[in-house]
Design a protein around this motif. Sequence first.
Motif, PDB file in Angstrom:
ATOM      1  N   GLN A 141       0.669  -0.971  -0.442  1.00 20.56           N
ATOM      2  CA  GLN A 141      -0.071  -0.385  -0.059  1.00 20.56           C
ATOM      3  C   GLN A 141       1.037   1.519  -0.262  1.00 20.56           C
ATOM      4  O   GLN A 141       0.326   2.566  -0.769  1.00 20.56           O
ATOM      5  N   THR A 142       1.881   1.392   0.791  1.00 19.27           N
ATOM      6  CA  THR A 142       3.013   2.205   0.720  1.00 19.27           C
ATOM      7  C   THR A 142       3.647   2.975  -0.930  1.00 19.27           C
ATOM      8  O   THR A 142       3.829   3.651  -0.991  1.00 19.27           O
ATOM      9  N   MET A 143       3.897   1.586  -0.473  1.00 17.37           N
ATOM     10  CA  MET A 143       4.776   1.474  -2.634  1.00 17.37           C
ATOM     11  C   MET A 143       3.588   2.311  -3.264  1.00 17.37           C
ATOM     12  O   MET A 143       3.918   3.097  -4.339  1.00 17.37           O
ATOM     13  N   CYS A 144       2.182   2.023  -3.267  1.00 19.52           N
ATOM     14  CA  CYS A 144       1.246   2.091  -4.413  1.00 19.52           C
ATOM     15  C   CYS A 144       1.065   3.493  -3.695  1.00 19.52           C
ATOM     16  O   CYS A 144       0.812   4.386  -5.237  1.00 19.52           O
ATOM     17  N   ASP A 145       0.738   4.093  -2.983  1.00 19.35           N
ATOM     18  CA  ASP A 145       0.392   5.228  -2.557  1.00 19.35           C
ATOM     19  C   ASP A 145       1.361   6.433  -3.224  1.00 19.35           C
ATOM     20  O   ASP A 145       1.746   7.696  -3.567  1.00 19.35           O
TER      21      ASP A 145
END
Lengths: 223, 286
Positions: free
Chosen positions: B135-139
Amino acid sequence: KRRRLTMADILLGVTGKDYVLLAADRSAARSIIVFKNDEDKILELDSHKLMATSGPQGDRTNFGEYIQRNLQLYNLANSVPLSTHGAANFARRELAEALRRSPWQVNSLIAGFDKKGPSLYYMDYMASMHKVDKAAHGYGAYFTLSVMDRYCVKDMSLEEGLSVLKKCIHELQTRFLLKCNSFILKVVDKDGTRIIDMDGNTVEPPKPKTFNKSDDSDSKADE
Amino acid sequence: ENLNETSSSKNPQLAMSGRRYDGRTTTFSPEGRLYQVEYAMECISHAGACTGILTKDGVVLAAEKKVQSKLLDQEHNGAPSDVSSEKMFKIDDHIAVSVAGLTSDANILINHARIVAQQHTFTFQEPMPVEQLIQTMCDLKQVYTQYGGQRPFGVSFLYAGWDPHCGFQLYHSDPSGNYNAWKATAIGGANDATTISLLKQEYKEDLTIDDAILLAIKVLSKSLDTTTLTPEKLEFSVLKPGQQATEAKFHILTPKEVTEYLDRAKAIREKEEAQKKKEEEEKGKK
């Protein structure tokens, strides 16, 4: 002097086979004044975690609520809940980072039940933390740790745990200078957290005071 | 699949209208599309193919190498690495990725992921749950589709991860910042749609890591359209259980290990072909 501010509150914790039991005294006082006798010092961090805090009222509630709110955020933002170990270490990290900036003077006991079973973490106001089976903070510790050492066994049932806690409280009421009439007892197990009385029966959480004239007995003073 | 049909290289008319709205990431087209994001995905189809397969006791990542040469020092002068190779990168002990797209873009995201994973461990004293890291990478990827006027990252990732909550997991993320969990999938290369449909036919829930590697060889050889596979062309890595129940171990297969699997796959394929030939002869006789 810093240390003494956290000494008067009594916090006790005991781990059993499949639960953790926390007890805290209910008086909020400073110096020679008692503010109230029904303070609840054990916060529900989430459905399966408890944190008992001691120290000056402002720091105690501020730190406790800060950790509680952050854990709620974690639960909402992520699909998996945090383990007790993770939550305790998060709280420790916050305390440690603030220690050399604007420290909180809060001793705490963090109890939780997760996949690894019940666990209890003892944390002092300088953010040193350890996982333990039994713990106590403040002046109360001087009286109760020896009682716990004597009577606690591994894999205790809830009844056995309660009887140890009763002995601790009796010791305090006999030998401790400060009056400790009432305690709040909370237990966390696989079904979550609940308030219990000395006999192990579940107690309803105290209802918050309402401000309707009809059910407040002080309304006569307003008239 | 939708994007492949409507991408500018296959539909000249759309390319015309796209040209007006494709200059900046921060502009929608009248059809409600972000052309820069789509062009980024087009860029990935020029990159080496990657396949990921989830099994009950581990995750297998396989990739086609673009830089193929005998001169390449694959074995790092005799010290094989379990941290990084051309296509595979370890993020933390329990998470690894394979890359399809611009490797330089990928490096930025991988560095970021490594820091985020360690920060989590620093705060919580336990490994970061896999989906959270993704999720943090995609954010981060999403930011470049909405603000700043900088182009999106031209990378898709396949993530292999393990955590105590969900066991072994396989995810895919693309330049738009969307991600999904998969049992088996493929990215990059010109034929990833073909590979995915092949995987759909051949994937079984009870594969072992061994089976999965052989399956990956099978689908990659079909999508690369070649039967002469060598360790110079292909890379494999495995995320499998570690010493303790709470650990996972990431291993990038050495050329020697890859050759062993390729030989086994070849033997199986030849056996199947012989079997098929025999059946057809018997059918012909009847």
